[in-house]
Design a protein around this motif. Structure first.
Motif, PDB file in Angstrom:
ATOM      1  N   THR A 188       6.223  -0.029   4.909  1.00  0.00           N
ATOM      2  CA  THR A 188       5.525  -0.314   3.664  1.00  0.00           C
ATOM      3  C   THR A 188       6.074   0.537   2.539  1.00  0.00           C
ATOM      4  O   THR A 188       6.656   1.584   2.749  1.00  0.00           O
ATOM      5  CB  THR A 188       4.032  -0.052   3.839  1.00  0.00           C
ATOM      6  OG1 THR A 188       3.868   1.199   4.453  1.00  0.00           O
ATOM      7  CG2 THR A 188       3.385  -1.121   4.687  1.00  0.00           C
ATOM      8  N   ARG A 189       5.831   0.099   1.324  1.00  0.00           N
ATOM      9  CA  ARG A 189       6.526   0.644   0.178  1.00  0.00           C
ATOM     10  C   ARG A 189       6.112   2.062  -0.171  1.00  0.00           C
ATOM     11  O   ARG A 189       6.905   2.834  -0.674  1.00  0.00           O
ATOM     12  CB  ARG A 189       6.265  -0.242  -1.031  1.00  0.00           C
ATOM     13  CG  ARG A 189       4.810  -0.244  -1.397  1.00  0.00           C
ATOM     14  CD  ARG A 189       4.512  -1.094  -2.591  1.00  0.00           C
ATOM     15  NE  ARG A 189       3.090  -1.073  -2.803  1.00  0.00           N
ATOM     16  CZ  ARG A 189       2.472  -1.867  -3.617  1.00  0.00           C
ATOM     17  NH1 ARG A 189       3.136  -2.748  -4.290  1.00  0.00           N
ATOM     18  NH2 ARG A 189       1.169  -1.799  -3.770  1.00  0.00           N
ATOM     19  N   ALA A 190       4.835   2.418   0.043  1.00  0.00           N
ATOM     20  CA  ALA A 190       4.332   3.656  -0.540  1.00  0.00           C
ATOM     21  C   ALA A 190       4.760   4.881   0.236  1.00  0.00           C
ATOM     22  O   ALA A 190       4.659   5.977  -0.260  1.00  0.00           O
ATOM     23  CB  ALA A 190       2.810   3.625  -0.629  1.00  0.00           C
ATOM     24  N   GLY A 191       5.245   4.694   1.469  1.00  0.00           N
ATOM     25  CA  GLY A 191       5.597   5.841   2.284  1.00  0.00           C
ATOM     26  C   GLY A 191       6.523   6.812   1.596  1.00  0.00           C
ATOM     27  O   GLY A 191       6.200   7.967   1.383  1.00  0.00           O
ATOM     28  N   PRO A 192       7.763   6.387   1.202  1.00  0.00           N
ATOM     29  CA  PRO A 192       8.690   7.339   0.608  1.00  0.00           C
ATOM     30  C   PRO A 192       8.358   7.727  -0.813  1.00  0.00           C
ATOM     31  O   PRO A 192       8.922   8.669  -1.335  1.00  0.00           O
ATOM     32  CB  PRO A 192      10.032   6.591   0.669  1.00  0.00           C
ATOM     33  CG  PRO A 192       9.657   5.159   0.636  1.00  0.00           C
ATOM     34  CD  PRO A 192       8.342   5.061   1.357  1.00  0.00           C
ATOM     35  N   ILE A 193       7.450   7.025  -1.455  1.00  0.00           N
ATOM     36  CA  ILE A 193       7.200   7.277  -2.872  1.00  0.00           C
ATOM     37  C   ILE A 193       6.418   8.561  -3.082  1.00  0.00           C
ATOM     38  O   ILE A 193       6.705   9.333  -3.991  1.00  0.00           O
ATOM     39  CB  ILE A 193       6.447   6.089  -3.488  1.00  0.00           C
ATOM     40  CG1 ILE A 193       7.380   4.867  -3.527  1.00  0.00           C
ATOM     41  CG2 ILE A 193       5.961   6.411  -4.881  1.00  0.00           C
ATOM     42  CD1 ILE A 193       6.717   3.623  -4.027  1.00  0.00           C
ATOM     43  N   VAL A 194       5.435   8.799  -2.226  1.00  0.00           N
ATOM     44  CA  VAL A 194       4.535   9.918  -2.483  1.00  0.00           C
ATOM     45  C   VAL A 194       4.875  11.126  -1.625  1.00  0.00           C
ATOM     46  O   VAL A 194       4.092  12.040  -1.492  1.00  0.00           O
ATOM     47  CB  VAL A 194       3.074   9.503  -2.211  1.00  0.00           C
ATOM     48  CG1 VAL A 194       2.650   8.425  -3.156  1.00  0.00           C
ATOM     49  CG2 VAL A 194       2.902   9.027  -0.769  1.00  0.00           C
ATOM     50  N   SER A 198      -2.853   1.715   9.506  1.00  0.00           N
ATOM     51  CA  SER A 198      -3.500   2.100   8.250  1.00  0.00           C
ATOM     52  C   SER A 198      -2.599   1.748   7.080  1.00  0.00           C
ATOM     53  O   SER A 198      -1.374   1.628   7.222  1.00  0.00           O
ATOM     54  CB  SER A 198      -3.814   3.604   8.238  1.00  0.00           C
ATOM     55  OG  SER A 198      -2.620   4.369   8.270  1.00  0.00           O
ATOM     56  N   GLU A 199      -3.219   1.622   5.908  1.00  0.00           N
ATOM     57  CA  GLU A 199      -2.471   1.365   4.688  1.00  0.00           C
ATOM     58  C   GLU A 199      -1.765   2.644   4.230  1.00  0.00           C
ATOM     59  O   GLU A 199      -2.218   3.751   4.513  1.00  0.00           O
ATOM     60  CB  GLU A 199      -3.414   0.874   3.585  1.00  0.00           C
ATOM     61  CG  GLU A 199      -4.086  -0.453   3.876  1.00  0.00           C
ATOM     62  CD  GLU A 199      -3.078  -1.590   3.951  1.00  0.00           C
ATOM     63  OE1 GLU A 199      -2.060  -1.523   3.212  1.00  0.00           O
ATOM     64  OE2 GLU A 199      -3.282  -2.524   4.735  1.00  0.00           O
TER      65      GLU A 199
END
Length: 566
Positions: free
Chosen positions: A2-8, A278-279
């Motif tokens: 999913t996209r948010a993993g590496p972003i935060v 989980s999201e």
């Protein structure tokens, strides 16, 4: 992924705040730390903060004040002399500032938690008796709607599941018939039916799990798989000569040439469960109750088998035991505690035991030294993966944990932004230590700043706790995600639902076809509505006389009046 993993993913300077560091003495109190920044949507970002007081006891931030400092770019934010982005006094923003601050239990943050518990043969019986009580205490520190499950590890990794939602059972996590088959079918689009908890799933509420873990299965196995690092061939052969082998049998499946496990280690399995269940924006936690041991537990027994064959090794063993203040045991005794010359874990916690091993069985001593390098490299890789997945680890060292095990647990917990605690005895494990961690999780606050951020930009963040002694956190660096439109999240959820029903093969084409058809229908609906409104207006005009009344003409030029006599 999913996209948010590496972003935060954050770069935590100085590691992370924790409760102890081996060899550095007592930590300084109080402490305040940024647990997590959710910035995948730069227009709606938030911060998770925890504060700890003397002895690691949580501080209720809402009883004090909190300042938030933010700086763009690569440089670390410096709160000294800087103006805060926002300031809170209690649970409200201070005068002249805005924003929101809420306890974790009253926020909309989702929690996903996996509790990992050591269950190998060397976990002492009195420790095992209170593990269930410790787990239940930890469950009380979570949100009421947290999604949670429990893993036990010894020679195998066992996961909690429920066939009917009424009783809990334990299944070998890597057994294809029990768990892997279901997990792979779910990945292909099949969803489980019924009220039970599927193998490898997360329960919807902590209260559900509490009734399933009142009795834990007996511990077994001399090859605990906390990390699942492969045993050296030299050690394996020596262990088999003593009748010790891994309990996990070799698995094969008729459709696969070789078996591929879901995870080889318990921490890795927990992280993969969290990522699958989980999201990305959920708070992902691993609560680790462990002694930090991984691999064959009877290494010192191998030395004792060879001591009598060499007089020099016998003298070295006696000298080693004398320096330790006790006689040579010949065999390891799990009841004596850890770290003694005859019960050294992987040859790593006592230089004295290393000398005996190198004398008695040099090939095993060499293999153990190589293993230490492998463990260090694995821990670096594991921490990087956990941080990339947004997973924090809180660790509690079980009574009897040796120095090597404690350092491993510290490395995994502190470097992922979690905390480390040590239960020095069974009484502390039964109540005080897990209660302190539960209180810490409940005391966490969620801060919603008043301004949005620029998309795709790096920032540095720090918070400061007000009080008699102002305490500032270490800088926390993060990068925001791309700008998110209001319809993006519902669209993503709809796409995931269609794929879950139809699979990855025809699911995406069907979804986008439905989106196009829906868009055309929306356009047609708007056009028909506009046409209907125009028709309605015309009918109203006809009822009023058939013609649209014209606007009155403007009056002509007003004549100028003249005065008499002119």
């Amino acid at each position: 992924m999913t996209r948010a993993g590496p972003i935060v993913v954050a770069t935590l300077l100085l590691g992370a705040s924790g409760l102890a560091r081996a060899g550095t003495g007592d930590p300084e109190w109080p402490q305040v730390k940024v647990d997590r920044v959710e910035a995948w949507d730069p227009g709606r970002w938030r911060i998770l903060v925890t504060a700890l007081g003397e002895g690691g006891q949580p501080i209720r931030i809402l009883d004090h004040g909190l300042d938030v400092y933010l700086a763009p770019g690569h440089e670390a934010v410096n709160p000294l002399g800087a103006s805060p982005l926002t300031r809170f006094e209690g649970d409200v923003a201070a005068k002249g500032f805005s924003g929101k601050i809420r306890p974790i239990g009253k926020s909309d943050v989702a929690q996903a938690v996996v509790i990992v518990v050591a269950s190998h043969a060397d976990v002492a019986p009195d420790v095992r008796e209170v593990l269930s009580q410790a787990i239940q205490t930890l469950l009380k520190g979570l949100r009421k709607d947290a999604r949670v499950t429990v893993l036990l590890y010894g020679d195998t990794i066992q996961v909690l599941w429920s066939p009917d939602g009424q009783r809990g059972e334990w299944r070998d996590f890597n057994e294809y018939q029990n768990c892997l088959g279901r997990l792979r079918r779910e990945a292909a689009g099949e969803r489980p039916d019924g009220a039970g908890l599927p193998c490898g799933g997360l329960a919807e509420q902590p209260d559900t799990v509490q009734g399933w873990i009142r009795v834990l299965p007996p511990g077994q196995g001399l090859f605990p798989r906390l990390f699942g690092i492969r045993e050296a061939e030299e050690v394996r052969r020596e262990a088999e000569s003593r009748g010790h082998s891994v309990l996990e049998r070799r698995r094969t499946d008729e459709s696969f040439e070789s078996f591929e496990p879901f995870a080889t280690g318990a921490v890795e399995a927990a992280a993969r469960l969290l990522m699958a269940g989980s999201e990305p924006e959920a708070e992902r936690l691993i609560l680790l109750l462990s002694d930090g041991r991984d691999g064959y537990l009877r290494v010192s027994d191998l030395a004792s088998d060879h001591i009598g064959r060499n007089r020099a090794c016998t003298e070295k063993a006696k000298s080693c035991a004398a320096r330790a203040g006790e006689g040579w045991a010949g065999r390891s005794d799990p009841g004596r505690g850890r770290g003694t010359p005859a019960d050294d874990h992987e040859g790593g916690s006592s230089e004295c035991t290393r000398e005996v091993l190198e004398c008695a069985i040099p090939r095993v001593a060499t293999a153990l030294r190589r293993r230490e390098d492998v463990v260090r490299e694995y821990l670096v890789m594991l921490v990087q993966r956990l941080r990339a997945a947004g997973v924090r680890v809180h660790a509690i060292a079980l009574p009897g944990t040796d120095e090597v095990g404690a350092r491993r647990l510290q490395a995994v917990s502190l470097k992922t932004g979690g905390t480390f605690r040590s239960a020095g005895n069974v009484a502390l494990l039964a109540k005080d230590t897990p209660q302190a961690l539960a209180d810490e999780m409940k005391s966490q606050v969620v801060v919603v700043p008043p301004v949005g951020l620029d998309p795709g930009r790096e920032y540095s963040l720090a918070v400061a706790l007000a009080g008699p002694e102002r305490v500032t956190s270490a800088p926390y660096r993060f990068r925001t995600g791309s700008r998110v439109f209001f319809f993006e999240r519902p669209l993503a959820r709809a796409r995931g639902y269609v794929i879950s029903k139809l699979g990855h093969g025809i699911g995406p084409p069907v979804f986008w076809a439905a989106v196009v058809v829906g868009g055309l229908m929306a356009i047609a609906f708007v056009w028909m509505m506009g046409k209907g409104i125009v028709g309605l207006a015309k009918r109203l005009v006809k009822k009023g006389g058939g013609k649209v009344p014209k606007a009155p003409k403007a009056p002509g030029k007003v004549p100028t009046l003249k005065r008499p006599g002119k």
